[in-house]
Design an enzyme around this catalytic site. Sequence first.
Site, PDB file in Angstrom:
ATOM      1  N   ARG A 163      36.075 -27.196 -31.232  1.00 15.81           N
ATOM      2  CA  ARG A 163      34.690 -26.950 -30.822  1.00 15.81           C
ATOM      3  C   ARG A 163      34.351 -27.712 -29.551  1.00 15.81           C
ATOM      4  NH1 ARG A 163      30.898 -27.538 -36.103  1.00 15.81           N
ATOM      5  NH2 ARG A 163      29.648 -28.751 -34.645  1.00 15.81           N
ATOM      6  N   ARG A 174      25.582 -36.602 -30.670  1.00 18.74           N
ATOM      7  CA  ARG A 174      25.255 -35.971 -31.965  1.00 18.74           C
ATOM      8  C   ARG A 174      24.987 -37.031 -33.026  1.00 18.74           C
ATOM      9  NH1 ARG A 174      30.351 -32.574 -32.689  1.00 18.74           N
ATOM     10  NH2 ARG A 174      29.498 -32.003 -34.724  1.00 18.74           N
TER      11      ARG A 174
HETATM   12  P1  AP5 Z   1      33.133 -30.194 -41.616  1.00 17.75           P
HETATM   13  O1  AP5 Z   1      33.077 -29.662 -43.005  1.00 17.75           O
HETATM   14  O2  AP5 Z   1      33.259 -29.226 -40.482  1.00 17.75           O
HETATM   15  O3  AP5 Z   1      31.934 -31.212 -41.347  1.00 17.75           O
HETATM   16  P2  AP5 Z   1      30.397 -30.894 -41.062  1.00 17.75           P
HETATM   17  O4  AP5 Z   1      29.589 -31.935 -41.774  1.00 17.75           O
HETATM   18  O5  AP5 Z   1      30.076 -29.471 -41.341  1.00 17.75           O
HETATM   19  O6  AP5 Z   1      30.364 -31.217 -39.520  1.00 17.75           O
HETATM   20  P3  AP5 Z   1      29.647 -30.479 -38.296  1.00 17.75           P
HETATM   21  O7  AP5 Z   1      30.228 -31.161 -37.073  1.00 17.75           O
HETATM   22  O8  AP5 Z   1      29.785 -29.001 -38.371  1.00 17.75           O
HETATM   23  O9  AP5 Z   1      28.188 -30.900 -38.493  1.00 17.75           O
HETATM   24  P4  AP5 Z   1      27.085 -30.912 -37.426  1.00 17.75           P
HETATM   25  O10 AP5 Z   1      25.909 -31.139 -38.294  1.00 17.75           O
HETATM   26  O11 AP5 Z   1      27.273 -31.876 -36.330  1.00 17.75           O
HETATM   27  O12 AP5 Z   1      27.239 -29.514 -36.694  1.00 17.75           O
HETATM   28  P5  AP5 Z   1      26.491 -28.121 -36.841  1.00 17.75           P
HETATM   29  O13 AP5 Z   1      27.493 -27.067 -36.697  1.00 17.75           O
HETATM   30  O14 AP5 Z   1      25.597 -28.101 -38.026  1.00 17.75           O
HETATM   31  O15 AP5 Z   1      34.376 -31.228 -41.575  1.00 17.75           O
HETATM   32  C1  AP5 Z   1      34.805 -31.832 -40.356  1.00 17.75           C
HETATM   33  C2  AP5 Z   1      36.347 -31.925 -40.338  1.00 17.75           C
HETATM   34  O16 AP5 Z   1      36.761 -32.808 -41.370  1.00 17.75           O
HETATM   35  C3  AP5 Z   1      37.065 -30.584 -40.596  1.00 17.75           C
HETATM   36  O17 AP5 Z   1      38.221 -30.521 -39.804  1.00 17.75           O
HETATM   37  C4  AP5 Z   1      37.455 -30.646 -42.091  1.00 17.75           C
HETATM   38  O18 AP5 Z   1      38.624 -29.905 -42.337  1.00 17.75           O
HETATM   39  C5  AP5 Z   1      37.655 -32.147 -42.276  1.00 17.75           C
HETATM   40  N1  AP5 Z   1      37.280 -32.603 -43.620  1.00 17.75           N
HETATM   41  C6  AP5 Z   1      36.184 -32.257 -44.344  1.00 17.75           C
HETATM   42  N2  AP5 Z   1      36.167 -32.885 -45.533  1.00 17.75           N
HETATM   43  C7  AP5 Z   1      37.282 -33.680 -45.548  1.00 17.75           C
HETATM   44  C8  AP5 Z   1      37.833 -34.599 -46.505  1.00 17.75           C
HETATM   45  N3  AP5 Z   1      37.231 -34.830 -47.663  1.00 17.75           N
HETATM   46  N4  AP5 Z   1      38.981 -35.227 -46.182  1.00 17.75           N
HETATM   47  C9  AP5 Z   1      39.606 -35.009 -44.989  1.00 17.75           C
HETATM   48  N5  AP5 Z   1      39.137 -34.145 -44.045  1.00 17.75           N
HETATM   49  C10 AP5 Z   1      37.989 -33.496 -44.332  1.00 17.75           C
HETATM   50  O19 AP5 Z   1      25.515 -28.150 -35.566  1.00 17.75           O
HETATM   51  C11 AP5 Z   1      26.030 -28.045 -34.250  1.00 17.75           C
HETATM   52  C12 AP5 Z   1      24.889 -28.030 -33.240  1.00 17.75           C
HETATM   53  O20 AP5 Z   1      24.022 -26.887 -33.494  1.00 17.75           O
HETATM   54  C13 AP5 Z   1      23.928 -29.230 -33.283  1.00 17.75           C
HETATM   55  O21 AP5 Z   1      24.435 -30.316 -32.529  1.00 17.75           O
HETATM   56  C14 AP5 Z   1      22.653 -28.621 -32.672  1.00 17.75           C
HETATM   57  O22 AP5 Z   1      22.765 -28.509 -31.277  1.00 17.75           O
HETATM   58  C15 AP5 Z   1      22.635 -27.207 -33.258  1.00 17.75           C
HETATM   59  N6  AP5 Z   1      21.926 -27.124 -34.544  1.00 17.75           N
HETATM   60  C16 AP5 Z   1      22.461 -26.805 -35.748  1.00 17.75           C
HETATM   61  N7  AP5 Z   1      21.537 -26.833 -36.704  1.00 17.75           N
HETATM   62  C17 AP5 Z   1      20.370 -27.165 -36.111  1.00 17.75           C
HETATM   63  C18 AP5 Z   1      19.057 -27.387 -36.593  1.00 17.75           C
HETATM   64  N8  AP5 Z   1      18.747 -27.255 -37.904  1.00 17.75           N
HETATM   65  N9  AP5 Z   1      18.098 -27.731 -35.699  1.00 17.75           N
HETATM   66  C19 AP5 Z   1      18.373 -27.859 -34.381  1.00 17.75           C
HETATM   67  N10 AP5 Z   1      19.605 -27.687 -33.857  1.00 17.75           N
HETATM   68  C20 AP5 Z   1      20.604 -27.349 -34.712  1.00 17.75           C
END
Ligand code: AP5
Length: 220
Positions: A163, A174
């Site tokens: 990403r 972030r």
């Molecule tokens: P993963 O499951 O992808 O983690 P995640 O918590 O979903 O992380 P994100 O980075 O997607 O969260 P985020 O909140 O920053 O991003 P979002 O897409 O919502 O796991 C991460 C990695 O670890 C993976 O490789 C996985 O395989 C591994 N893993 C998981 N569990 C594990 C374990 N137990 N052991 C080992 N490895 C493991 O948001 C992105 C952007 O969108 C934001 O910055 C913002 O600009 C915008 N946005 C989204 N939502 C909003 C909102 N509500 N309001 C305003 N802007 C928003």
Amino acid sequence: MASVRVVLLGPPGAGKGTQGKLLRDRFEACQISTGDILRKAVADKTPLGKEAESYLSRGELVPDDVIVRLVGERLKQKDCANGFVLDGFPRTLPQAESLEEILKTMALPLDAVLSIQVPHDVIVQRLAGRRNCQNCGALYHVNFDPPSNGETCDRCDGGLQQRDDDREETITTRLRVYESQTAPLANYYRERGKLREINGVGKVEDIQKRIVEALGRPAS
Ligand code: AP5
């Protein structure tokens, strides 16, 4: 099938997407990942994508009104009839208040808000090694969950990509945005008796078990 209505709260890399997909499948609910919806809109160059692109690339939040409208519409879709898993929403106090209003109108109270807790060093490791399939979106990690041939998606043979916002400087933004704007939601939901704190360190399936237990549902 029992329904589920939950919010996944937690910093970037906490495992919200990973656990959200498992909950979706377990409870036959819809998973609403605002991040996935926004990234798809950016890739498809839709008006929403054009508006959101610069926020995503800087690691900042997209304006509340845009996100609230998007989630409000999505919750009405058919695949949410048996419940929903909100992944990445709400992220600000105004979003949480709007969600409360929307769910009141729909007479669908939240079961729980699951706050997934992971220390900083683990977050950085998880984000740095994350890869997504360009085709089906399946999630991998180069060390913890690599694809079997090391290069392409196990499910559809699609190419894997990192990403844009998983670059080091954007990760820092972030995490800062999370601490200042999203972490305070834990108190908001604690005061409403909805917060469940989940230890997010360990094997994916063990964390899922903790979540299901916290929901008071049978483990299998
Ligand atoms: P993963 O499951 O992808 O983690 P995640 O918590 O979903 O992380 P994100 O980075 O997607 O969260 P985020 O909140 O920053 O991003 P979002 O897409 O919502 O796991 C991460 C990695 O670890 C993976 O490789 C996985 O395989 C591994 N893993 C998981 N569990 C594990 C374990 N137990 N052991 C080992 N490895 C493991 O948001 C992105 C952007 O969108 C934001 O910055 C913002 O600009 C915008 N946005 C989204 N939502 C909003 C909102 N509500 N309001 C305003 N802007 C928003």
